[in-house]
Write a protein that holds these residues in place. Structure first.
Motif, PDB file in Angstrom:
ATOM      1  N   ILE A   1      68.193  18.790 119.253  1.00  0.00           N
ATOM      2  CA  ILE A   1      69.599  19.132 119.499  1.00  0.00           C
ATOM      3  C   ILE A   1      70.108  18.435 120.756  1.00  0.00           C
ATOM      4  CG2 ILE A   1      71.166  21.003 120.155  1.00  0.00           C
ATOM      5  CD1 ILE A   1      69.516  22.832 118.304  1.00  0.00           C
ATOM      6  N   ASP A   2      69.340  18.540 121.842  1.00  0.00           N
ATOM      7  CA  ASP A   2      69.765  17.927 123.101  1.00  0.00           C
ATOM      8  C   ASP A   2      69.906  16.413 122.956  1.00  0.00           C
ATOM      9  OD1 ASP A   2      69.805  20.389 124.321  1.00  0.00           O
ATOM     10  OD2 ASP A   2      67.794  20.200 125.180  1.00  0.00           O
ATOM     11  N   TYR A   3      68.972  15.803 122.255  1.00  0.00           N
ATOM     12  CA  TYR A   3      69.018  14.358 122.057  1.00  0.00           C
ATOM     13  C   TYR A   3      70.233  13.960 121.216  1.00  0.00           C
ATOM     14  CZ  TYR A   3      67.725   9.680 120.497  1.00  0.00           C
ATOM     15  OH  TYR A   3      67.741   8.339 120.206  1.00  0.00           O
ATOM     16  N   LEU A   4      70.446  14.649 120.096  1.00  0.00           N
ATOM     17  CA  LEU A   4      71.551  14.318 119.203  1.00  0.00           C
ATOM     18  C   LEU A   4      72.898  14.468 119.906  1.00  0.00           C
ATOM     19  CD1 LEU A   4      70.197  16.101 116.012  1.00  0.00           C
ATOM     20  CD2 LEU A   4      70.504  13.628 116.266  1.00  0.00           C
ATOM     21  N   MET A   5      73.051  15.528 120.682  1.00  0.00           N
ATOM     22  CA  MET A   5      74.319  15.736 121.374  1.00  0.00           C
ATOM     23  C   MET A   5      74.525  14.697 122.475  1.00  0.00           C
ATOM     24  SD  MET A   5      74.530  19.919 121.374  1.00  0.00           S
ATOM     25  CE  MET A   5      76.021  19.945 122.355  1.00  0.00           C
ATOM     26  N   HIS A   6      73.447  14.291 123.117  1.00  0.00           N
ATOM     27  CA  HIS A   6      73.553  13.262 124.156  1.00  0.00           C
ATOM     28  C   HIS A   6      73.992  11.930 123.540  1.00  0.00           C
ATOM     29  CE1 HIS A   6      72.627  10.591 127.471  1.00  0.00           C
ATOM     30  NE2 HIS A   6      71.753   9.951 126.713  1.00  0.00           N
ATOM     31  N   VAL A   7      73.382  11.545 122.415  1.00  0.00           N
ATOM     32  CA  VAL A   7      73.725  10.281 121.762  1.00  0.00           C
ATOM     33  C   VAL A   7      75.127  10.355 121.162  1.00  0.00           C
ATOM     34  CG1 VAL A   7      73.138   8.736 119.848  1.00  0.00           C
ATOM     35  CG2 VAL A   7      71.325   9.660 121.297  1.00  0.00           C
ATOM     36  N   GLY A   8      75.479  11.500 120.582  1.00  0.00           N
ATOM     37  CA  GLY A   8      76.744  11.611 119.870  1.00  0.00           C
ATOM     38  C   GLY A   8      77.964  11.803 120.752  1.00  0.00           C
ATOM     39  N   GLU A   9      77.782  12.325 121.970  1.00  0.00           N
ATOM     40  CA  GLU A   9      78.931  12.697 122.811  1.00  0.00           C
ATOM     41  C   GLU A   9      79.939  11.570 122.999  1.00  0.00           C
ATOM     42  OE1 GLU A   9      81.300  15.335 124.494  1.00  0.00           O
ATOM     43  OE2 GLU A   9      79.318  15.864 123.746  1.00  0.00           O
ATOM     44  N   PRO A  10      79.546  10.347 123.320  1.00  0.00           N
ATOM     45  CA  PRO A  10      80.568   9.297 123.508  1.00  0.00           C
ATOM     46  C   PRO A  10      81.144   8.750 122.210  1.00  0.00           C
ATOM     47  CG  PRO A  10      78.371   8.398 123.869  1.00  0.00           C
ATOM     48  CD  PRO A  10      78.191   9.878 123.680  1.00  0.00           C
ATOM     49  N   LEU A  11      80.642   9.196 121.073  1.00  0.00           N
ATOM     50  CA  LEU A  11      81.074   8.654 119.786  1.00  0.00           C
ATOM     51  C   LEU A  11      82.146   9.502 119.102  1.00  0.00           C
ATOM     52  CD1 LEU A  11      77.542   7.715 118.336  1.00  0.00           C
ATOM     53  CD2 LEU A  11      79.126   6.247 119.610  1.00  0.00           C
ATOM     54  N   PHE A  12      82.500  10.643 119.678  1.00  0.00           N
ATOM     55  CA  PHE A  12      83.445  11.547 119.013  1.00  0.00           C
ATOM     56  C   PHE A  12      84.837  10.938 118.935  1.00  0.00           C
ATOM     57  CE2 PHE A  12      80.365  14.978 119.973  1.00  0.00           C
ATOM     58  CZ  PHE A  12      80.346  15.586 118.717  1.00  0.00           C
ATOM     59  N   ARG A  13      85.433  11.064 117.736  1.00  0.00           N
ATOM     60  CA  ARG A  13      86.805  10.662 117.484  1.00  0.00           C
ATOM     61  C   ARG A  13      87.466  11.743 116.629  1.00  0.00           C
ATOM     62  NH1 ARG A  13      84.855   7.766 120.611  1.00  0.00           N
ATOM     63  NH2 ARG A  13      84.892   5.468 120.754  1.00  0.00           N
ATOM     64  N   ALA A  14      88.777  11.721 116.521  1.00  0.00           N
ATOM     65  CA  ALA A  14      89.478  12.711 115.692  1.00  0.00           C
ATOM     66  C   ALA A  14      88.952  12.664 114.264  1.00  0.00           C
ATOM     67  CB  ALA A  14      90.978  12.448 115.712  1.00  0.00           C
ATOM     68  N   SER A  15      88.641  13.830 113.702  1.00  0.00           N
ATOM     69  CA  SER A  15      88.097  13.895 112.343  1.00  0.00           C
ATOM     70  C   SER A  15      89.132  13.416 111.343  1.00  0.00           C
ATOM     71  CB  SER A  15      87.684  15.324 112.002  1.00  0.00           C
ATOM     72  OG  SER A  15      86.617  15.740 112.825  1.00  0.00           O
ATOM     73  N   GLN A  16      88.637  12.797 110.269  1.00  0.00           N
ATOM     74  CA  GLN A  16      89.515  12.250 109.241  1.00  0.00           C
ATOM     75  C   GLN A  16      89.258  12.920 107.900  1.00  0.00           C
ATOM     76  OE1 GLN A  16      88.297   8.099 109.732  1.00  0.00           O
ATOM     77  NE2 GLN A  16      90.237   7.658 110.718  1.00  0.00           N
TER      78      GLN A  16
END
Length: 299
Positions: A64-79
Motif C-alpha cells: 500500500i505504501d509503495y503504491l501510494m508513493h508511486v501513484g501520488e504524482p500521477l493523479f489526474r481528474a477521473s474520466q
C-alpha cells in the motif's frame, strides 16, 4: 492532505527497504521480472449470483505504501468513457482523481498476478493497467458498471490489439481514514443485521449491499454472465460520497476475450460429432451405475 503527502514522501526510503524483504526484483534484457511473495488473505462470500466476494488482507501495508508513493504524482481528474470509448470529464457524475500506474512496475505486477491467481478456473489471461483512485470529502462516483457496452482494444504489450471486456473487478481499499465512501450495489441482496459493522452497512432503504472501505481489503465481483459474456446489470454500483478524510482505492480489472470460454477450458458439446456425444452419454451411464453402487455400499 498536504501533511499526508509529505509523510508519504518522507517515509519512501524505509518503505522501499521494507518491501524489498517481501518482493525480490531483478532485471534481464530490460524486462522487469519479479518474484512475488505469497499474500495470506481470507475471503467471505457476499453474493453467489452475481458472485461477489470480500477479501481481507488482499494487499499488505508495504505494498500500500509503495503504491501510494508511486501513484501520488500521477493523479489526474477521473474520466468517463462513452459507448464509443471516447473519454470525458464529468465532475458531477464522477468527481474523483485517477492515477494510471506504470504497466511494468514490479509491485503492480505482483498485485495483478495475485488477482489472476485468485480466479482459479475462471478465465484469467491478463489484466488492465492498475488504476489508483482518490476521493476527497464530497467526491463520489454515481451508479455505473465496470463492464463495457462495447469491447475495448488492448494497448498492453502482452495482448496488444485484442478486443476484450472486463470480466472480474477487484476494488482494493488502500486507506486514507475516510468516513463514508462506501461501495453500494443497489441490485444485490444486502448484509444481515448481525454482519460485521466495521465492513458492512445497511442502507436506510434496506435495499442493496453496502461495503465500507477497510484498509488492505478488496471487493471482488464478476461483471459478465458466464454463459454468454454479456454484462450483468446487477453489478451496477456506486462509490458513495466521502464525508471526511480521504479515500484511496485501486482498480484491478481482468480481461475476457471475445469467443473465449469464461469457465474452462471446455468445448461446446453442440459442436462435437455425434459419436463423441454418444461416448459422453455412455460415460454418464457408467458414472451413474458407480454412484448407485457407492450409495448402496454406504447404507
Amino acid at each position: 492532505m498536504g501533511i499526508l503527502n509529505r509523510a508519504l514522501l518522507i517515509a519512501a526510503v524505509p518503505i522501499l527497504a521494507t518491501i524489498g524483504k517481501q518482493i525480490v526484483f531483478y532485471q534481464d534484457d530490460a524486462t522487469v521480472l519479479t518474484k512475488c511473495a505469497d499474500q495470506r488473505y481470507s475471503t467471505e462470500i457476499l453474493s453467489v449470483d452475481p458472485l461477489i466476494i470480500h477479501i481481507d488482507n488482499f494487499v499488505n501495508e508495504q505494498e500500500i505504501d509503495y503504491l501510494m508513493h508511486v501513484g501520488e504524482p500521477l493523479f489526474r481528474a477521473s474520466q468517463l468513457f462513452d459507448d464509443t470509448q471516447v473519454r470525458s470529464v464529468d465532475t458531477p457524475y464522477r468527481s474523483s482523481s485517477t492515477a494510471f500506474m506504470p504497466y511494468n512496475d514490479p509491485v503492480c505486477h505482483c498485485v495483478g498476478q495475485r488477482a489472476l491467481k485468485f480466479l482459479g478456473f475462471i478465465e484469467h489471461g491478463e489484466y488492465e493497467t492498475l488504476q489508483l483512485v482518490r476521493y476527497y470529502p464530497g467526491q463520489e462516483y454515481n451508479l455505473h458498471s465496470d463492464w463495457l457496452h462495447r469491447p475495448k482494444l488492448s494497448r498492453s504489450p502482452r495482448d496488444e490489439g485484442k478486443e476484450y471486456n472486463r470480466l472480474g473487478s477487484f476494488f482494493t481499499y488502500l486507506g486514507g481514514n475516510a468516513t463514508g465512501g462506501e461501495t453500494y450495489f443497489p441490485f444485490v441482496n444486502g448484509a444481515t443485521l448481525n454482519a460485521d459493522g466495521r465492513k458492512y452497512a445497511i442502507p436506510a432503504s434496506g435495499q442493496g449491499l453496502v461495503v465500507k472501505p477497510t484498509k488492505g481489503s478488496a471487493l471482488f465481483w464478476m461483471n459478465l454472465h458466464a454463459s454468454n459474456g454479456t454484462g450483468d446489470e446487477r453489478t451496477l454500483h456506486a462509490g458513495l460520497p466521502v464525508h471526511s478524510g480521504v479515500k484511496y482505492g485501486m482498480n484491478v480489472w481482468t480481461k475476457h476475450y471475445k469467443s473465449s470460454p469464461i469457465i474452462g477450458p471446455y468445448e461446446s458439446r453442440e459442436d462435437q460429432p455425434d459419436d463423441l456425444n454418444q461416448e459422453i452419454l455412455s460415460e454418464r451411464g457408467v458414472l451413474s451405475d458407480l454412484a448407485k453402487s457407492l450409495k448402496h455400499d454406504s447404507e
